[in-house]
Structures are given as structure tokens and as C-alpha cells.
Design a protein around this motif. Structure first.
Motif, short mmCIF file in Angstrom:
data_model
loop_
_atom_site.label_atom_id
_atom_site.label_comp_id
_atom_site.label_asym_id
_atom_site.label_seq_id
_atom_site.Cartn_x
_atom_site.Cartn_y
_atom_site.Cartn_z
N SER A 32 -0.69 -53.55 -43.16
CA SER A 32 0.12 -53.44 -44.38
C SER A 32 1.51 -54.04 -44.21
O SER A 32 2.11 -53.93 -43.15
CB SER A 32 0.27 -51.97 -44.76
N ARG A 35 4.52 -49.64 -46.56
CA ARG A 35 3.87 -48.33 -46.42
C ARG A 35 4.78 -47.28 -47.02
O ARG A 35 5.99 -47.43 -47.04
CB ARG A 35 3.63 -48.01 -44.95
N TYR A 45 0.03 -38.87 -51.72
CA TYR A 45 -0.85 -40.00 -51.43
C TYR A 45 -0.12 -40.95 -50.49
O TYR A 45 1.08 -41.18 -50.65
CB TYR A 45 -1.21 -40.76 -52.72
N VAL A 47 0.52 -44.74 -49.34
CA VAL A 47 0.51 -46.04 -50.01
C VAL A 47 0.52 -47.13 -48.95
O VAL A 47 1.37 -47.11 -48.06
CB VAL A 47 1.74 -46.19 -50.93
N ASP A 48 -0.42 -48.06 -49.02
CA ASP A 48 -0.46 -49.22 -48.15
C ASP A 48 -0.55 -50.46 -49.03
O ASP A 48 -1.53 -50.64 -49.75
CB ASP A 48 -1.67 -49.18 -47.20
N GLY A 59 -2.62 -53.11 -53.08
CA GLY A 59 -2.93 -52.20 -51.98
C GLY A 59 -3.77 -51.03 -52.39
O GLY A 59 -4.44 -51.05 -53.42
N LYS A 60 -3.71 -49.99 -51.57
CA LYS A 60 -4.54 -48.81 -51.74
C LYS A 60 -3.71 -47.55 -51.69
O LYS A 60 -2.65 -47.51 -51.08
CB LYS A 60 -5.58 -48.72 -50.62
N LEU A 61 -4.27 -46.50 -52.31
CA LEU A 61 -3.73 -45.15 -52.20
C LEU A 61 -4.76 -44.31 -51.48
O LEU A 61 -5.96 -44.46 -51.68
CB LEU A 61 -3.49 -44.53 -53.58
N LYS A 62 -4.28 -43.41 -50.63
CA LYS A 62 -5.18 -42.49 -49.93
C LYS A 62 -4.58 -41.10 -50.01
O LYS A 62 -3.41 -40.90 -49.70
CB LYS A 62 -5.33 -42.91 -48.47
#
Length: 89
Positions: A32, A35, A45, A47-48, A59-62
Motif C-alpha cells: 500500500s 494506510r 476499518y 484502509v489500504d 484500495g480496500k477496507l477491512k
């Protein structure tokens, strides 16, 4: 700054985000560039984000795992029990 308003804690308070430039820590191309943390409805969450171009980040959320409160006894080292034996000399 207005003293009547509470200070916002970004990445902690609801509906806030905190992003950090992580490009200097990249070791591989797929790591990433950015971040951080996003908080929505009390859920955190991770964030990347990656730089796709100069003006586009994707990017994505986890969902972050809730922090479990560790029992105090497990975290504290056990006190040594006194020995009933006497020194033999």
C-alpha cells in the motif's frame, strides 16, 4: 479555534478517517501507498490505498477485529510462591 467544540480524534471518533503516507515503507510494488483507519457506526476499518495515477487512489477496507480485553491475571506475571523448605546449611 473555538473552545466550545470538542477536539476531533481522527480515526477514533465516528465518521472520521486517518490516512498516512506509507510509500516510504513499501518493500514490494503491491504494498500500500497509503494506510489508515476509518470509523463508521462505531466500527473501525483498516484502509489500504494504492496510487493508480497522480489523481486516482484505489484500495480496500477491512473490518478491524474488536480488541479483546485480556484478563488482568493473565497479563500480570505470577508472584513466586514462597518455599516451605529451609536452606540446608
Amino acid at each position: 479555534m473555538n473552545e466550545d467544540r470538542p477536539q476531533i480524534k481522527y480515526g477514533v471518533d465516528d465518521l472520521t478517517i486517518s490516512l498516512n503516507d506509507d510509500a516510504a515503507n513499501k518493500k514490494e510494488d503491491w504494498h500500500s501507498d497509503w494506510r489508515g483507519k476509518l470509523v463508521v457506526d462505531g466500527k473501525t476499518y483498516y484502509v489500504d490505498l494504492r496510487d493508480k495515477s497522480d489523481s486516482w487512489k484505489a484500495g480496500k477496507l477491512k473490518l478491524a477485529q474488536p480488541k479483546a480485553d485480556a484478563p488482568a491475571q493473565a497479563a500480570a506475571p505470577a508472584a513466586a510462591a514462597p518455599l516451605a523448605d529451609e536452606i540446608p546449611f
